[in-house]
Design a protein around this motif. Sequence first.
Motif, PDB file in Angstrom:
ATOM      1  N   LEU A 110     -68.294 -33.282 -80.366  1.00 25.99           N
ATOM      2  CA  LEU A 110     -69.239 -32.516 -79.555  1.00 25.99           C
ATOM      3  C   LEU A 110     -69.175 -32.941 -78.097  1.00 25.99           C
ATOM      4  CD1 LEU A 110     -72.432 -32.214 -81.765  1.00 25.99           C
ATOM      5  CD2 LEU A 110     -70.760 -30.465 -81.234  1.00 25.99           C
ATOM      6  N   VAL A 111     -69.161 -34.272 -77.892  1.00 24.75           N
ATOM      7  CA  VAL A 111     -69.152 -34.765 -76.519  1.00 24.75           C
ATOM      8  C   VAL A 111     -67.894 -34.293 -75.802  1.00 24.75           C
ATOM      9  CG1 VAL A 111     -69.041 -36.816 -75.070  1.00 24.75           C
ATOM     10  CG2 VAL A 111     -70.582 -36.745 -77.009  1.00 24.75           C
ATOM     11  N   THR A 112     -66.751 -34.365 -76.509  1.00 21.78           N
ATOM     12  CA  THR A 112     -65.507 -33.927 -75.884  1.00 21.78           C
ATOM     13  C   THR A 112     -65.584 -32.455 -75.503  1.00 21.78           C
ATOM     14  OG1 THR A 112     -64.438 -35.443 -77.400  1.00 21.78           O
ATOM     15  CG2 THR A 112     -63.015 -33.978 -76.129  1.00 21.78           C
ATOM     16  N   ALA A 113     -66.072 -31.639 -76.434  1.00 23.13           N
ATOM     17  CA  ALA A 113     -66.186 -30.207 -76.156  1.00 23.13           C
ATOM     18  C   ALA A 113     -67.093 -29.978 -74.958  1.00 23.13           C
ATOM     19  CB  ALA A 113     -66.737 -29.484 -77.377  1.00 23.13           C
ATOM     20  N   GLN A 114     -68.193 -30.700 -74.961  1.00 22.71           N
ATOM     21  CA  GLN A 114     -69.167 -30.557 -73.889  1.00 22.71           C
ATOM     22  C   GLN A 114     -68.536 -30.904 -72.548  1.00 22.71           C
ATOM     23  OE1 GLN A 114     -72.172 -33.386 -74.543  1.00 22.71           O
ATOM     24  NE2 GLN A 114     -73.617 -32.494 -73.105  1.00 22.71           N
ATOM     25  N   PHE A 115     -67.806 -32.009 -72.546  1.00 22.40           N
ATOM     26  CA  PHE A 115     -67.178 -32.476 -71.325  1.00 22.40           C
ATOM     27  C   PHE A 115     -66.131 -31.475 -70.852  1.00 22.40           C
ATOM     28  CE2 PHE A 115     -64.523 -35.346 -68.788  1.00 22.40           C
ATOM     29  CZ  PHE A 115     -65.514 -35.892 -67.994  1.00 22.40           C
ATOM     30  N   ALA A 116     -65.346 -30.977 -71.798  1.00 20.11           N
ATOM     31  CA  ALA A 116     -64.296 -30.020 -71.441  1.00 20.11           C
ATOM     32  C   ALA A 116     -64.901 -28.776 -70.807  1.00 20.11           C
ATOM     33  CB  ALA A 116     -63.498 -29.642 -72.688  1.00 20.11           C
ATOM     34  N   ILE A 117     -65.987 -28.283 -71.422  1.00 13.39           N
ATOM     35  CA  ILE A 117     -66.607 -27.074 -70.873  1.00 13.39           C
ATOM     36  C   ILE A 117     -67.152 -27.339 -69.480  1.00 13.39           C
ATOM     37  CG2 ILE A 117     -68.478 -25.428 -71.169  1.00 13.39           C
ATOM     38  CD1 ILE A 117     -68.110 -25.693 -74.143  1.00 13.39           C
ATOM     39  N   SER A 118     -67.770 -28.512 -69.300  1.00 14.85           N
ATOM     40  CA  SER A 118     -68.310 -28.836 -67.982  1.00 14.85           C
ATOM     41  C   SER A 118     -67.197 -28.826 -66.945  1.00 14.85           C
ATOM     42  CB  SER A 118     -68.961 -30.212 -67.975  1.00 14.85           C
ATOM     43  OG  SER A 118     -69.834 -30.334 -69.045  1.00 14.85           O
ATOM     44  N   MET A 119     -66.080 -29.477 -67.282  1.00 10.98           N
ATOM     45  CA  MET A 119     -64.957 -29.519 -66.349  1.00 10.98           C
ATOM     46  C   MET A 119     -64.475 -28.112 -66.031  1.00 10.98           C
ATOM     47  SD  MET A 119     -64.647 -32.509 -65.575  1.00 10.98           S
ATOM     48  CE  MET A 119     -63.149 -32.577 -64.640  1.00 10.98           C
ATOM     49  N   PHE A 120     -64.360 -27.321 -67.085  1.00 13.85           N
ATOM     50  CA  PHE A 120     -63.904 -25.940 -66.927  1.00 13.85           C
ATOM     51  C   PHE A 120     -64.808 -25.177 -65.953  1.00 13.85           C
ATOM     52  CE2 PHE A 120     -64.258 -21.531 -68.560  1.00 13.85           C
ATOM     53  CZ  PHE A 120     -62.974 -21.116 -68.250  1.00 13.85           C
ATOM     54  N   LEU A 121     -66.119 -25.343 -66.137  1.00 12.16           N
ATOM     55  CA  LEU A 121     -67.058 -24.634 -65.269  1.00 12.16           C
ATOM     56  C   LEU A 121     -66.950 -25.131 -63.835  1.00 12.16           C
ATOM     57  CD1 LEU A 121     -70.300 -24.242 -67.380  1.00 12.16           C
ATOM     58  CD2 LEU A 121     -68.601 -22.526 -66.816  1.00 12.16           C
ATOM     59  N   ILE A 122     -66.833 -26.462 -63.688  1.00  9.73           N
ATOM     60  CA  ILE A 122     -66.777 -27.016 -62.331  1.00  9.73           C
ATOM     61  C   ILE A 122     -65.507 -26.551 -61.619  1.00  9.73           C
ATOM     62  CG2 ILE A 122     -66.542 -29.157 -61.023  1.00  9.73           C
ATOM     63  CD1 ILE A 122     -68.341 -30.450 -63.186  1.00  9.73           C
ATOM     64  N   VAL A 123     -64.372 -26.651 -62.327  1.00 10.77           N
ATOM     65  CA  VAL A 123     -63.114 -26.219 -61.719  1.00 10.77           C
ATOM     66  C   VAL A 123     -63.179 -24.729 -61.390  1.00 10.77           C
ATOM     67  CG1 VAL A 123     -60.665 -25.862 -62.144  1.00 10.77           C
ATOM     68  CG2 VAL A 123     -61.726 -28.023 -62.781  1.00 10.77           C
ATOM     69  N   LEU A 136     -73.607 -18.576 -71.902  1.00 10.05           N
ATOM     70  CA  LEU A 136     -73.428 -19.117 -73.249  1.00 10.05           C
ATOM     71  C   LEU A 136     -72.909 -20.560 -73.192  1.00 10.05           C
ATOM     72  CD1 LEU A 136     -72.061 -16.075 -75.226  1.00 10.05           C
ATOM     73  CD2 LEU A 136     -74.337 -17.097 -75.300  1.00 10.05           C
ATOM     74  N   PHE A 137     -71.977 -20.807 -72.276  1.00  9.16           N
ATOM     75  CA  PHE A 137     -71.459 -22.163 -72.127  1.00  9.16           C
ATOM     76  C   PHE A 137     -72.573 -23.141 -71.765  1.00  9.16           C
ATOM     77  CE2 PHE A 137     -66.910 -20.719 -71.075  1.00  9.16           C
ATOM     78  CZ  PHE A 137     -66.539 -20.918 -72.393  1.00  9.16           C
ATOM     79  N   VAL A 138     -73.368 -22.738 -70.793  1.00  7.99           N
ATOM     80  CA  VAL A 138     -74.447 -23.621 -70.350  1.00  7.99           C
ATOM     81  C   VAL A 138     -75.399 -23.901 -71.503  1.00  7.99           C
ATOM     82  CG1 VAL A 138     -76.462 -23.760 -68.857  1.00  7.99           C
ATOM     83  CG2 VAL A 138     -74.296 -22.994 -67.927  1.00  7.99           C
ATOM     84  N   LEU A 139     -75.719 -22.832 -72.234  1.00  8.84           N
ATOM     85  CA  LEU A 139     -76.614 -23.005 -73.370  1.00  8.84           C
ATOM     86  C   LEU A 139     -75.984 -23.944 -74.398  1.00  8.84           C
ATOM     87  CD1 LEU A 139     -79.297 -22.024 -74.550  1.00  8.84           C
ATOM     88  CD2 LEU A 139     -78.001 -20.363 -75.841  1.00  8.84           C
ATOM     89  N   PHE A 140     -74.684 -23.757 -74.621  1.00  9.68           N
ATOM     90  CA  PHE A 140     -73.978 -24.595 -75.587  1.00  9.68           C
ATOM     91  C   PHE A 140     -74.013 -26.056 -75.145  1.00  9.68           C
ATOM     92  CE2 PHE A 140     -70.039 -26.597 -77.064  1.00  9.68           C
ATOM     93  CZ  PHE A 140     -70.197 -26.432 -78.430  1.00  9.68           C
ATOM     94  N   ILE A 141     -73.702 -26.287 -73.884  1.00  9.57           N
ATOM     95  CA  ILE A 141     -73.723 -27.664 -73.377  1.00  9.57           C
ATOM     96  C   ILE A 141     -75.107 -28.272 -73.558  1.00  9.57           C
ATOM     97  CG2 ILE A 141     -73.580 -29.074 -71.304  1.00  9.57           C
ATOM     98  CD1 ILE A 141     -71.420 -27.303 -70.285  1.00  9.57           C
ATOM     99  N   ALA A 142     -76.120 -27.507 -73.167  1.00 10.97           N
ATOM    100  CA  ALA A 142     -77.480 -28.031 -73.253  1.00 10.97           C
ATOM    101  C   ALA A 142     -77.835 -28.338 -74.706  1.00 10.97           C
ATOM    102  CB  ALA A 142     -78.463 -27.020 -72.663  1.00 10.97           C
ATOM    103  N   ALA A 143     -77.436 -27.434 -75.604  1.00  7.50           N
ATOM    104  CA  ALA A 143     -77.775 -27.630 -77.011  1.00  7.50           C
ATOM    105  C   ALA A 143     -77.045 -28.842 -77.574  1.00  7.50           C
ATOM    106  CB  ALA A 143     -77.415 -26.375 -77.805  1.00  7.50           C
ATOM    107  N   VAL A 144     -75.758 -28.953 -77.254  1.00  3.85           N
ATOM    108  CA  VAL A 144     -74.978 -30.080 -77.756  1.00  3.85           C
ATOM    109  C   VAL A 144     -75.534 -31.385 -77.217  1.00  3.85           C
ATOM    110  CG1 VAL A 144     -72.745 -31.202 -77.535  1.00  3.85           C
ATOM    111  CG2 VAL A 144     -72.864 -28.812 -78.167  1.00  3.85           C
TER     112      VAL A 144
END
Lengths: 110, 653
Positions: free
Chosen positions: B505-518, B371-379
């Motif tokens: 949106l960008v901030t949320a996207q970035f935060a999720i990416s960081m979360f996934l990477i960490v 879901l996160f990946v989909l969200f990032i891609a959509a955003v």
Amino acid sequence: MKSTQLGEFEELVLLIVGALNEEAYSISIKKEFKTRTGRNPSIGALHSAFNRLEKKGFLRSEEGGATNERGGRRKRFYRITAFGRKALDYSYELRTTLYHDLPKVNLAND
Amino acid sequence: MTNPKQRPPRWLDRFFGVLCRKEELEILRGDLYELYEERVREKGKFNANFFYFFEVFDLLRPFAIKMPMGTTQISMFHSYFKVTYRNIINQKVFSFINISGLAIGLTCFLLIFLYIQDELSYDRFHTDSEDIYRLAELFESDGVGEHSASVPFPTGPVLMQEFPAEVKGQVRFFNFQSPTVALANREADKAFNESRFFFADPSFLEVFDFEMVAGDPTSALDNPEALLITESMAKKYFGDEDPVGQLLEFQGRQPLQVTGVLKDAPDNVHFQFDFIASFSSLNFWYRGSIPNGWYWNPCWTYVKLEKNVDPRVFESKMADLVAKYFPDYIKEDVTLELQPLEDIHLHSKLDYEITANSNVNNIYIFGAVALFVLFIAAVNFINLSTAKASKRAKEVGVRKSLGSKKSQLVSQFVFESVFLTFISILIAFGLVILLLPYFNNLVEKSIESMLLVQPAFLAGAIALGLILGIVSGIYPAFVLSSFNTISVLKGERVKSRGVQFRRLLVTAQFAISMFLIVGTMVAIDQSKLLLNQDPGFEADNVLMVPVIRSGIGTQYESFRNTALQSPFIKSVTAVEEIIGEKHQTENYRFEGMERSKPFPRFYVRHNFTETMKMNMVAGRDYSREFESDLTLALVVNEAMEESMGRGSAEDAI
């Protein structure tokens, strides 16, 4: 004369419509096409050619009366227009001229 | 009049009528009929029908098909399409990033989705899968003991006999608790060690719905020495010969006759099998009497309950059975439980599972990642589309001054982004099909790409495309179409609105990416830790030879002596289970205890600590110098010693 350009199939259809004179409708054209060329065009291909030719103004059509054949449905007869005739003349002329310009000896065999 | 027998197929006729344009219908139908009648006369009805079918479809060409919309709308679509196409071509890099970003995100999402779907499908294909339960035995005293996926031999049959109204059927599986067994086709000189071999009750095919390719499912396992094998095993042992009636030699001593061939078990079954031998074959190994005790619990037992039986109520009834049959000294420590078959793969983490199961937490984690990946891609897609759209203010100005309606502008933008999402979805589907073999390799599954074409899946994809496209198209559409035409055309800078929203949106996207990477880095660290952690013994340079049920067990001493003569072998020991994989439980009563309690145990032979380089806190390893060690000595670990409540390690000895 860009707009009078004719495809090979279209040209044949147009010629056959002209040759059949008053009796030119889809099925008779299909049969004539087969006897003259040996090819058997599908009814869909023919109709779409009629459609194009009519749009270009080379053909015009009128519906005949209902008969007992075809489940009582009418036929659509096609006639060649003067413009269509002109396009055929032009195409014939062009081909004949080009043909006469061919050298008499077949050079491909040398 | 037309002979009614000569009518072309009604449905085709009607189908054509629905799709064909009114002006053309009569003429074209007439042509079709005329050709049909002629063909019936000349070549017969079948031939005529056949050609009629093709002619109908052949006639459905652009000129003849009824258009669902008026011509204005069609030409508008033409124009939308053209503008979309030009925009894509005009900004190739941008379009590439936008489309590929969404496509890659969708690919990840789809792959994870397929994975989860496969995980959830385990053991659900049996007709009564929701009525099938596995018996589990909780054997514990003061929190020590085992929670076993297998139960004693008589449990299944006795359960059926005691509760005939509730239990519809039961089937037991047994494999000597051995990691591998030896099978051989002597005639073809083919011998292998097999790990997926089970003895099972004849009711195997009644309780479960596994398909048979050859043999009689009702009687295949009725006789001793009967064996069912899977198709791939039939190929492995017998090649192209008919396997039914052939013999396979089990453990070098017992000939088993193939009575049927099973289809290979689907991958979404929590236990995988290659061979099923009749349970009565076990008489051979136990001199005519299959073990009947209630202490040893090596049989994986599945019961099928009647539809109306409440498993909770039935579990409490099983408590009576425990009290009636289990030996006195363990009665109080034993609880029999029912595990729904469908839950085993994701929820069961018992001791002695047939194969290690998956974990439902993985499903949640993967689901969240998907879901996160989909969200990032959509955003990402929405952001890029809106950012780009604001550069098209001028285009909008020109359109408006040429008389575009607001609704047309909106549909232009929405059309564009829907178009882009659909391209991405198509690419994603292509990528999934392309990557699926490698993905299957990675997750050890065999998901088929045909799953992608299920109607529900396609509908979901289309809905996703529409929603994403509309969401990312509608915002710029309304913002842009509300611009003041004149100021836009004069080239005044338009205040771009919605920047705040995009930043969010960008901030949320970035935060999720960081979360996934960490999260990924932590997970990698964890698995490294698991691999490198000191288990208390050293497995380096230690070689394991599975000898279960082979002669080496009884001839251990001579095997050991021969082995030690080799300069390459330093020490030899023998253990009852693969070290670190599992252990058995046994009842012990130590001094000062009123009654015995179950403790985890691990039988070993001499030189165990030396071979595995384990440290002794106090005392000594078993020694050959003490005759009594053979039967009476015990080495305990520190935790055990604590539970015995002795002061120090030295005291315990």
